[in-house]
Design a protein around this motif. Structure first.
Motif, PDB file in Angstrom:
ATOM      1  N   GLY A 217       0.820  -1.208   0.000  1.00 47.60           N
ATOM      2  CA  GLY A 217       0.000   0.000   0.000  1.00 47.60           C
ATOM      3  C   GLY A 217       0.853   1.256   0.000  1.00 47.60           C
ATOM      4  O   GLY A 217       0.547   2.232  -0.692  1.00 47.60           O
ATOM      5  N   LEU A 218       1.948   1.206   0.747  1.00 51.52           N
ATOM      6  CA  LEU A 218       2.875   2.342   0.773  1.00 51.52           C
ATOM      7  C   LEU A 218       3.526   2.548  -0.595  1.00 51.52           C
ATOM      8  O   LEU A 218       3.643   3.690  -1.065  1.00 51.52           O
ATOM      9  N   ILE A 219       3.894   1.470  -1.251  1.00 49.69           N
ATOM     10  CA  ILE A 219       4.507   1.582  -2.584  1.00 49.69           C
ATOM     11  C   ILE A 219       3.518   2.168  -3.578  1.00 49.69           C
ATOM     12  O   ILE A 219       3.875   3.035  -4.387  1.00 49.69           O
TER      13      ILE A 219
ATOM     14  N   LEU B 163      -1.682  15.499  -2.717  1.00 53.00           N
ATOM     15  CA  LEU B 163      -1.956  15.734  -1.300  1.00 53.00           C
ATOM     16  C   LEU B 163      -2.644  14.535  -0.655  1.00 53.00           C
ATOM     17  O   LEU B 163      -2.294  14.122   0.463  1.00 53.00           O
ATOM     18  N   TRP B 164      -3.627  13.968  -1.344  1.00 51.00           N
ATOM     19  CA  TRP B 164      -4.360  12.816  -0.817  1.00 51.00           C
ATOM     20  C   TRP B 164      -3.415  11.614  -0.666  1.00 51.00           C
ATOM     21  O   TRP B 164      -3.362  10.986   0.390  1.00 51.00           O
ATOM     22  N   SER B 165      -2.655  11.321  -1.710  1.00 48.29           N
ATOM     23  CA  SER B 165      -1.779  10.149  -1.676  1.00 48.29           C
ATOM     24  C   SER B 165      -0.631  10.334  -0.690  1.00 48.29           C
ATOM     25  O   SER B 165      -0.232   9.379  -0.017  1.00 48.29           O
ATOM     26  N   PHE B 166      -0.111  11.548  -0.589  1.00 50.38           N
ATOM     27  CA  PHE B 166       0.960  11.809   0.359  1.00 50.38           C
ATOM     28  C   PHE B 166       0.459  11.647   1.800  1.00 50.38           C
ATOM     29  O   PHE B 166       1.149  11.065   2.644  1.00 50.38           O
ATOM     30  N   GLY B 167      -0.725  12.136   2.070  1.00 50.39           N
ATOM     31  CA  GLY B 167      -1.301  11.966   3.400  1.00 50.39           C
ATOM     32  C   GLY B 167      -1.484  10.502   3.760  1.00 50.39           C
ATOM     33  O   GLY B 167      -1.170  10.072   4.879  1.00 50.39           O
ATOM     34  N   LEU B 168      -1.981   9.718   2.805  1.00 49.96           N
ATOM     35  CA  LEU B 168      -2.171   8.293   3.078  1.00 49.96           C
ATOM     36  C   LEU B 168      -0.841   7.544   3.138  1.00 49.96           C
ATOM     37  O   LEU B 168      -0.721   6.562   3.878  1.00 49.96           O
ATOM     38  N   ALA B 169       0.152   8.001   2.392  1.00 51.10           N
ATOM     39  CA  ALA B 169       1.483   7.389   2.488  1.00 51.10           C
ATOM     40  C   ALA B 169       2.076   7.640   3.876  1.00 51.10           C
ATOM     41  O   ALA B 169       2.682   6.738   4.469  1.00 51.10           O
ATOM     42  N   CYS B 170       1.890   8.841   4.389  1.00 46.04           N
ATOM     43  CA  CYS B 170       2.364   9.139   5.753  1.00 46.04           C
ATOM     44  C   CYS B 170       1.639   8.274   6.774  1.00 46.04           C
ATOM     45  O   CYS B 170       2.254   7.780   7.732  1.00 46.04           O
ATOM     46  N   LEU B 171       0.342   8.072   6.563  1.00 43.64           N
ATOM     47  CA  LEU B 171      -0.419   7.204   7.452  1.00 43.64           C
ATOM     48  C   LEU B 171       0.069   5.759   7.361  1.00 43.64           C
ATOM     49  O   LEU B 171       0.161   5.065   8.387  1.00 43.64           O
TER      50      LEU B 171
END
Length: 154
Positions: free
Chosen positions: A13-15, A55-63
């Protein structure tokens, strides 16, 4: 519960999220560096849509990084339903922006020959940016599909 490829809180998911971020930013950078992009609304919409997707993907990557670092489970119904709605909204906006921009480029290159006549348009840069946008959308579509099936299994 079965673990799906690309589900939140996993390395896959992170990738996926990092790939979405990289291609969205690449699309924005290439389009913004192309001369003549601001004269076309579809190209401006592409920049706005890819910015939102980043912004959406970066936020979820941080999560995902947080969940992996502290071994947290992100598979509860409220979080996954938020991911589903966010992924589907950003995927719809990204696909609409990429398709409208691709249509404008086809109009410029094939139908009106503006790219051959006007020297201030960077049509090759437009095409590269749109290719990045479609790649970013494809990765987001994979995430959306996984989230949908994850939501159905919770």
């Amino acid at each position: 519960m079965k673990e799906l490829f690309g589900s939140p809180g996993t390395k896959s998911g992170l990738i996926l999220r990092i790939g979405q971020c990289l291609f969205a930013v690449s699309s924005v950078v290439v389009m913004a560096s192309a001369s003549g992009f601001s004269t076309t609304t579809a190209f401006c919409y592409l920049i706005a849509s890819m910015g939102l997707q980043f912004l959406w993907s970066f936020g979820l990557a941080c999560l995902d990084v947080h969940a992996l670092k502290f071994n947290k489970d992100l598979h509860n119904q409220i979080i996954v339903s938020l991911f589903v709605v966010g992924d589907w909204v950003t995927a719809t906006l990204s696909l609409a922006a990429a398709c409208s921009s691709a249509g404008v480029v086809v109009l410029f290159t094939k139908d009106t020959d503006i790219c051959k006549v006007e020297s201030n348009f960077s049509c090759n840069m437009f095409q590269i940016s749109i290719a990045f946008a479609f790649t970013s959308w494809f990765l987001l579509a994979v995430s959306s599909y996984v989230m949908f099936w994850l939501m159905a299994s919770i």
